[in-house]
Design a protein around this motif. Structure first.
Motif, PDB file in Angstrom:
ATOM      1  N   THR A 118       0.726   6.297  12.002  1.00  0.00           N
ATOM      2  CA  THR A 118       0.437   7.096  10.813  1.00  0.00           C
ATOM      3  C   THR A 118       1.738   7.586  10.209  1.00  0.00           C
ATOM      4  OG1 THR A 118      -1.684   7.818  11.719  1.00  0.00           O
ATOM      5  CG2 THR A 118      -0.768   9.139   9.934  1.00  0.00           C
ATOM      6  N   ALA A 119       1.807   7.502   8.884  1.00  0.00           N
ATOM      7  CA  ALA A 119       2.956   8.011   8.134  1.00  0.00           C
ATOM      8  C   ALA A 119       2.429   8.739   6.915  1.00  0.00           C
ATOM      9  CB  ALA A 119       3.872   6.863   7.724  1.00  0.00           C
ATOM     10  N   SER A 120       3.264   9.600   6.360  1.00  0.00           N
ATOM     11  CA  SER A 120       2.870  10.385   5.201  1.00  0.00           C
ATOM     12  C   SER A 120       3.923  10.285   4.113  1.00  0.00           C
ATOM     13  CB  SER A 120       2.679  11.844   5.594  1.00  0.00           C
ATOM     14  OG  SER A 120       2.438  12.644   4.472  1.00  0.00           O
ATOM     15  N   ALA A 121       3.481  10.119   2.883  1.00  0.00           N
ATOM     16  CA  ALA A 121       4.410  10.052   1.751  1.00  0.00           C
ATOM     17  C   ALA A 121       5.129  11.382   1.576  1.00  0.00           C
ATOM     18  CB  ALA A 121       3.668   9.683   0.473  1.00  0.00           C
ATOM     19  N   THR A 122       4.475  12.485   1.886  1.00  0.00           N
ATOM     20  CA  THR A 122       5.134  13.774   1.714  1.00  0.00           C
ATOM     21  C   THR A 122       6.220  13.974   2.762  1.00  0.00           C
ATOM     22  OG1 THR A 122       3.394  14.882   2.983  1.00  0.00           O
ATOM     23  CG2 THR A 122       3.188  14.898   0.582  1.00  0.00           C
ATOM     24  N   PHE A 154      -6.073  -0.764   7.428  1.00  0.00           N
ATOM     25  CA  PHE A 154      -5.172   0.152   6.735  1.00  0.00           C
ATOM     26  C   PHE A 154      -6.031   1.231   6.093  1.00  0.00           C
ATOM     27  CE2 PHE A 154      -3.625  -4.152   6.766  1.00  0.00           C
ATOM     28  CZ  PHE A 154      -2.290  -4.049   7.132  1.00  0.00           C
ATOM     29  N   TYR A 155      -5.841   2.466   6.520  1.00  0.00           N
ATOM     30  CA  TYR A 155      -6.579   3.596   5.966  1.00  0.00           C
ATOM     31  C   TYR A 155      -5.652   4.332   5.006  1.00  0.00           C
ATOM     32  CZ  TYR A 155      -9.711   2.903   9.945  1.00  0.00           C
ATOM     33  OH  TYR A 155     -10.582   2.369  10.865  1.00  0.00           O
ATOM     34  N   ILE A 156      -6.034   4.388   3.758  1.00  0.00           N
ATOM     35  CA  ILE A 156      -5.238   5.069   2.751  1.00  0.00           C
ATOM     36  C   ILE A 156      -5.977   6.344   2.377  1.00  0.00           C
ATOM     37  CG2 ILE A 156      -4.116   4.899   0.509  1.00  0.00           C
ATOM     38  CD1 ILE A 156      -5.456   1.732   1.926  1.00  0.00           C
ATOM     39  N   ASP A 157      -5.383   7.465   2.696  1.00  0.00           N
ATOM     40  CA  ASP A 157      -5.948   8.767   2.347  1.00  0.00           C
ATOM     41  C   ASP A 157      -4.772   9.648   1.936  1.00  0.00           C
ATOM     42  OD1 ASP A 157      -7.648  10.856   1.924  1.00  0.00           O
ATOM     43  OD2 ASP A 157      -8.041  11.241   4.044  1.00  0.00           O
ATOM     44  N   PRO A 158      -4.340   9.491   0.676  1.00  0.00           N
ATOM     45  CA  PRO A 158      -3.102  10.125   0.223  1.00  0.00           C
ATOM     46  C   PRO A 158      -3.019  11.593   0.623  1.00  0.00           C
ATOM     47  CG  PRO A 158      -4.009   8.764  -1.502  1.00  0.00           C
ATOM     48  CD  PRO A 158      -5.029   8.802  -0.394  1.00  0.00           C
ATOM     49  N   PRO A 159      -1.849  11.979   1.132  1.00  0.00           N
ATOM     50  CA  PRO A 159      -0.597  11.229   1.166  1.00  0.00           C
ATOM     51  C   PRO A 159      -0.408  10.391   2.435  1.00  0.00           C
ATOM     52  CG  PRO A 159      -0.156  13.458   1.876  1.00  0.00           C
ATOM     53  CD  PRO A 159      -1.631  13.391   1.524  1.00  0.00           C
ATOM     54  N   GLN A 160      -1.436  10.317   3.304  1.00  0.00           N
ATOM     55  CA  GLN A 160      -1.277   9.591   4.568  1.00  0.00           C
ATOM     56  C   GLN A 160      -1.695   8.138   4.475  1.00  0.00           C
ATOM     57  OE1 GLN A 160      -3.237  11.812   7.726  1.00  0.00           O
ATOM     58  NE2 GLN A 160      -1.187  12.442   8.382  1.00  0.00           N
ATOM     59  N   LEU A 170       0.828  -1.212   0.000  1.00  0.00           N
ATOM     60  CA  LEU A 170       0.000   0.000   0.000  1.00  0.00           C
ATOM     61  C   LEU A 170       0.862   1.262   0.000  1.00  0.00           C
ATOM     62  CD1 LEU A 170      -2.763  -1.109   2.513  1.00  0.00           C
ATOM     63  CD2 LEU A 170      -2.966  -0.929   0.016  1.00  0.00           C
ATOM     64  N   ALA A 171       1.936   1.257   0.754  1.00  0.00           N
ATOM     65  CA  ALA A 171       2.823   2.419   0.788  1.00  0.00           C
ATOM     66  C   ALA A 171       3.492   2.629  -0.572  1.00  0.00           C
ATOM     67  CB  ALA A 171       3.864   2.254   1.892  1.00  0.00           C
ATOM     68  N   ALA A 172       3.917   1.548  -1.205  1.00  0.00           N
ATOM     69  CA  ALA A 172       4.547   1.657  -2.521  1.00  0.00           C
ATOM     70  C   ALA A 172       3.573   2.230  -3.541  1.00  0.00           C
ATOM     71  CB  ALA A 172       5.058   0.295  -2.983  1.00  0.00           C
ATOM     72  N   ARG A 173       2.316   1.810  -3.486  1.00  0.00           N
ATOM     73  CA  ARG A 173       1.296   2.303  -4.412  1.00  0.00           C
ATOM     74  C   ARG A 173       0.966   3.774  -4.179  1.00  0.00           C
ATOM     75  NH1 ARG A 173      -2.123  -1.198  -7.087  1.00  0.00           N
ATOM     76  NH2 ARG A 173      -1.569  -3.382  -6.859  1.00  0.00           N
ATOM     77  N   ASN A 174       1.358   4.268  -3.006  1.00  0.00           N
ATOM     78  CA  ASN A 174       1.033   5.649  -2.652  1.00  0.00           C
ATOM     79  C   ASN A 174       2.277   6.521  -2.565  1.00  0.00           C
ATOM     80  OD1 ASN A 174      -1.997   5.996  -2.126  1.00  0.00           O
ATOM     81  ND2 ASN A 174      -1.496   3.961  -1.366  1.00  0.00           N
ATOM     82  N   HIS A 175       3.293   6.142  -3.310  1.00  0.00           N
ATOM     83  CA  HIS A 175       4.466   6.980  -3.552  1.00  0.00           C
ATOM     84  C   HIS A 175       5.344   7.248  -2.339  1.00  0.00           C
ATOM     85  CE1 HIS A 175       2.484   7.385  -7.358  1.00  0.00           C
ATOM     86  NE2 HIS A 175       1.441   7.926  -6.778  1.00  0.00           N
ATOM     87  N   PHE A 176       5.365   6.312  -1.385  1.00  0.00           N
ATOM     88  CA  PHE A 176       6.316   6.417  -0.296  1.00  0.00           C
ATOM     89  C   PHE A 176       7.697   6.055  -0.845  1.00  0.00           C
ATOM     90  CE2 PHE A 176       2.561   6.520   2.148  1.00  0.00           C
ATOM     91  CZ  PHE A 176       2.855   6.778   3.482  1.00  0.00           C
ATOM     92  N   THR A 177       8.735   6.648  -0.269  1.00  0.00           N
ATOM     93  CA  THR A 177      10.092   6.292  -0.680  1.00  0.00           C
ATOM     94  C   THR A 177      10.410   4.881  -0.184  1.00  0.00           C
ATOM     95  OG1 THR A 177      11.134   7.126   1.341  1.00  0.00           O
ATOM     96  CG2 THR A 177      10.847   8.703  -0.497  1.00  0.00           C
ATOM     97  N   VAL A 178      11.445   4.295  -0.719  1.00  0.00           N
ATOM     98  CA  VAL A 178      11.847   2.944  -0.305  1.00  0.00           C
ATOM     99  C   VAL A 178      12.163   2.930   1.192  1.00  0.00           C
ATOM    100  CG1 VAL A 178      13.593   1.144  -0.589  1.00  0.00           C
ATOM    101  CG2 VAL A 178      12.647   2.287  -2.597  1.00  0.00           C
ATOM    102  N   ASP A 179      12.878   3.937   1.682  1.00  0.00           N
ATOM    103  CA  ASP A 179      13.205   3.999   3.110  1.00  0.00           C
ATOM    104  C   ASP A 179      11.949   4.151   3.965  1.00  0.00           C
ATOM    105  OD1 ASP A 179      15.909   3.706   2.651  1.00  0.00           O
ATOM    106  OD2 ASP A 179      16.329   5.860   2.730  1.00  0.00           O
ATOM    107  N   ALA A 180      11.009   4.978   3.529  1.00  0.00           N
ATOM    108  CA  ALA A 180       9.770   5.172   4.290  1.00  0.00           C
ATOM    109  C   ALA A 180       8.923   3.895   4.301  1.00  0.00           C
ATOM    110  CB  ALA A 180       8.978   6.339   3.714  1.00  0.00           C
ATOM    111  N   ILE A 181       8.941   3.147   3.219  1.00  0.00           N
ATOM    112  CA  ILE A 181       8.224   1.868   3.176  1.00  0.00           C
ATOM    113  C   ILE A 181       8.825   0.911   4.191  1.00  0.00           C
ATOM    114  CG2 ILE A 181       7.746  -0.184   1.765  1.00  0.00           C
ATOM    115  CD1 ILE A 181       7.649   1.776  -0.670  1.00  0.00           C
ATOM    116  N   ASP A 182      10.152   0.828   4.219  1.00  0.00           N
ATOM    117  CA  ASP A 182      10.813  -0.045   5.192  1.00  0.00           C
ATOM    118  C   ASP A 182      10.491   0.378   6.620  1.00  0.00           C
ATOM    119  OD1 ASP A 182      11.938  -1.678   3.271  1.00  0.00           O
ATOM    120  OD2 ASP A 182      13.886  -0.651   3.296  1.00  0.00           O
TER     121      ASP A 182
END
Length: 130
Positions: A121-125, A69-75, A31-43
Motif C-alpha cells: 500500500t502506498a499513498s499519494a499524500t 489494484f485497489y484505488i481509493d484516493p489517495p491510497q 494508476l498511480a500517475a492518474r491518482n497524483h503520485f509524484t514521479v518518484d513515488a510512482i517509480d
C-alpha cells in the motif's frame, strides 16, 4: 480513481513468467500517475510491485499470478496472489523483501488455502511529504 472520482478495482491475471512482469508494473504506474503520485513515488511503487511478483513467480504452482489494484484516493493498494506449495512463505530477511518494504507505506504476506498474497500500500499524500 475512476472517471467519476470514486474508488475502483482493476483485476489482472498473467502467466507466472518473468516475461509478463512488465504488465503489472505498467498498470500500477498508470494508476498511480492518474491518482497524483509524484514521479518518484510512482517509480517506488512500480519497483515494489515488481519485487512482489518476483517473489511469487518461482513458487506459482498453477502458472498464474493474479493482481488486484485497489484505488481509493489517495491510497493505492496492490494484492499479488499465487497458488504456492503448502506452507511456503517469502523470506522476509531477503534482499527482495527489504527492497519491497522500503518503497511503500506497508507490505504484508499472508497465506490462505494454498494461496499466498503479498499486499503493498502506498499513498499519494505520503509521496508529497517525501
Amino acid at each position: 480513481m475512476s472517471s467519476t472520482g470514486q474508488a475502483a478495482e482493476v483485476h489482472l491475471s498473467i502467466p507466472a513468467d518473468s516475461a509478463y512482469i512488465a504488465v503489472p508494473r505498467s498498470v500500477v504506474g498508470n494508476l498511480a500517475a492518474r491518482n497524483h503520485f509524484t514521479v518518484d513515488a510512482i517509480d517506488d511503487l512500480r519497483i515494489a510491485v515488481d519485487e512482489a511478483c518476483a517473489l511469487l513467480l518461482p513458487q506459482a504452482s498453477d502458472g498464474v499470478l493474479d493482481c488486484i489494484f485497489y484505488i481509493d484516493p489517495p491510497q493505492l493498494t496492490v494484492r499479488t496472489t499465487a497458488t504456492v506449495p503448502n506452507g511456503w512463505l517469502p523470506d522476509t530477511d531477503s534482499f527482495g523483501w527489504t527492497v519491497l518494504t522500503a518503497l511503500v507505506e506497508s507490505a504484508a504476506a499472508e497465506s490462505e488455502s494454498g494461496r499466498l498474497t503479498i499486499t503493498v500500500t502506498a499513498s499519494a499524500t505520503a509521496s508529497e511529504k517525501a
